[in-house]
Enzyme design. Sequence first.
Site, mmCIF file in Angstrom:
data_model
loop_
_atom_site.group_PDB
_atom_site.id
_atom_site.type_symbol
_atom_site.label_atom_id
_atom_site.label_comp_id
_atom_site.label_asym_id
_atom_site.label_seq_id
_atom_site.Cartn_x
_atom_site.Cartn_y
_atom_site.Cartn_z
ATOM 1 N N TRP A 137 0.825 -1.207 0.000
ATOM 2 C CA TRP A 137 0.000 0.000 0.000
ATOM 3 C C TRP A 137 0.859 1.257 0.000
ATOM 4 C CZ3 TRP A 137 -3.924 -1.822 -1.987
ATOM 5 C CH2 TRP A 137 -4.419 -3.071 -1.617
ATOM 6 N N ASP A 176 -1.732 6.553 6.415
ATOM 7 C CA ASP A 176 -2.767 5.625 5.959
ATOM 8 C C ASP A 176 -3.008 4.640 7.098
ATOM 9 O OD1 ASP A 176 -4.281 3.605 4.872
ATOM 10 O OD2 ASP A 176 -2.984 3.229 3.148
ATOM 11 N N LYS A 199 -12.279 -2.214 7.510
ATOM 12 C CA LYS A 199 -11.647 -3.055 8.530
ATOM 13 C C LYS A 199 -12.378 -2.790 9.850
ATOM 14 C CE LYS A 199 -8.248 -3.386 5.380
ATOM 15 N NZ LYS A 199 -8.001 -4.492 4.470
#
Lengths: 358, 358
Positions: free
Chosen positions: A102, A169, A193
């Site tokens: 990511w 992030d 999540k």
Amino acid sequence: MKKHNYSAGPCILPQEVFEKASQAILDFNNSGLSILEISHRSKDFVAVMDEARALVLELLGLEGKGYQALFLQGGASLEFLMIPYNLMKIEGKAAYLDTGTWASGAIKEAKPFGETVIVASSKESNYTFIPKDYSIPADADYFHCTSNNTIFGTQMKSFPETNVPVVCDMSSDIFSRTLDFSKFDIIYAGAQKNMGPAGTTLVVVKEEVLGKSGRTIPNILNYEQHIAKESMYNTPPVFAVYTSLLTLQWLKNKGGIAAIEKENESKAALLYAEIDRNSLFNGVVATEDRSFMNATFTLKNIEHQETFDALWKAAGISGINGHRSVGGYRASMYNALPIESVQVLVDVMKEFENKIIK
Amino acid sequence: MKKHNYSAGPCILPQEVFEKASQAILDFNNSGLSILEISHRSKDFVAVMDEARALVLELLGLEGKGYQALFLQGGASLEFLMIPYNLMKIEGKAAYLDTGTWASGAIKEAKPFGETVIVASSKESNYTFIPKDYSIPADADYFHCTSNNTIFGTQMKSFPETNVPVVCDMSSDIFSRTLDFSKFDIIYAGAQKNMGPAGTTLVVVKEEVLGKSGRTIPNILNYEQHIAKESMYNTPPVFAVYTSLLTLQWLKNKGGIAAIEKENESKAALLYAEIDRNSLFNGVVATEDRSFMNATFTLKNIEHQETFDALWKAAGISGINGHRSVGGYRASMYNALPIESVQVLVDVMKEFENKIIK
């Protein structure tokens, strides 16, 4: 049979959230209307959006500190682009810590905007640890990092002290542990999540860092526009925001982040202890960087795979296959996963050892 | 009491869609898991995405014609940006038809990319008609139009013949009427009218128009990337895609676009006939450009507003207040609105006339 859902995301949410969300699709707030058919400008939905935005700041301890919470679309992947558009000056410079897939994606999207400095990377070791000794250029427009790396199972336990704006992030560990969130200038997180269903992205932004890039920012990518329109610049993902609110309310009722952090620590301790104790498994990443959200582990002997897989499947466990770039197993233990599910996995691991070793 | 929901969007969806979506949140496909907690990479969800993408092309008659259907995020407002990024050449030119708020938004987002030619505009008359006599520059990289203008209640009944790629924002009338969709090169639509809940955007793109802009396109905004990843470049909005599939299946079972078009014509005919007949109302827009999705009308005498508002509210009607930029009333009659609801509104309008005139 209800599953023990270890999916890496989208992932398990609290059962009461499923029930309330399901009911709201039939009749929202006794309005005679489904949550799916109401106007986002209706009084009832504006109240949902306002409460969700306020609750985010309350849970993070950021009320009255110059922050705004936004519920956007496009996932963290669109934030990879919005960050440089909003923060990187023309002929500017941004610093990135490369801790995995990511982070790399964020770097790739920033590159065309200016100089992107990778302050450190653990790529050479397939991201099995979090680099710690690095320095951030004092003239960077911002520093970007990824707090938790879902795929590899590493997690930043501390964050660098720096004078440049810090962007993080937190897609896969937001709301899971106490941090001094006021040390961050922009936090973003895909909902899927610890916050809600896939389809909305939380952005928490300190207003004072905006408006300085000197760029022409497309309206839809401009945080200032979204703030001015109170997170309704265009039609928001109504259902995803509502379900996120339900999850945030559940978290608040449990005692907030401090309370869930204790549960998460217990779950992680239980599983990592078994990974370390059990003679048939190896942990994948450096012990001090182990994620409390995603535990990655492998079999010492790949020939035992079939036996182990049969055992956890029979126990009602789902979603623990590792990501293809790591292999092995990955047990994701987000906020809503009960410790009972972790115990089931630990019991299966013990049973497996008894079976093989006997 | 179930409402007669005239909301302009998000709007009414079929009752069976609400019921199936509600059930899938408790248990999806008898998997023991909620649709909200499954991985987007799971076999069950990949099947949902594949079927939804195929069904879009089937319903539009675009199978085997070089098109791809994508379910993205960000609403039509993000497409306003993706279109010039993907299609406008460096130092290029794009042609836009200005028929209202959404067209203007698209123009604004395209401007920084090159020369944007507004081929015609009805702005001077507050967008009460669709301009018809205009020419499209032969050297434009594309022509952009909005097929239906939700706010003003106008709808394009025909589309210009041109050799440049045609891009159409069909957010508020896709799947509502038969058209030769192969005349369009890119069609996009926010889901929240005729396709599903807010939170996903349908993009139908003819592959041959891509890859020619010569620009560095951010990955997340690049249609070619989304096509290569089969609409899973990043985590898709799982629930919004699933609910869209349910709505598309409902439409197919009804007989597809041709069947729903007849119903939509009947509903529009019923309401417009009453607007024209009733001595207390005026239609807002040019008769030949009237939208079959959104009927806008005003009271001839504003003093009667309280009386009329009390009557429709008592009848269980919701969502017919006009947009603030037009005023008056707007009755949105999307695919899932039953003709019985239109009859209720027409009856109220007659009752109102009897009461006032008596």
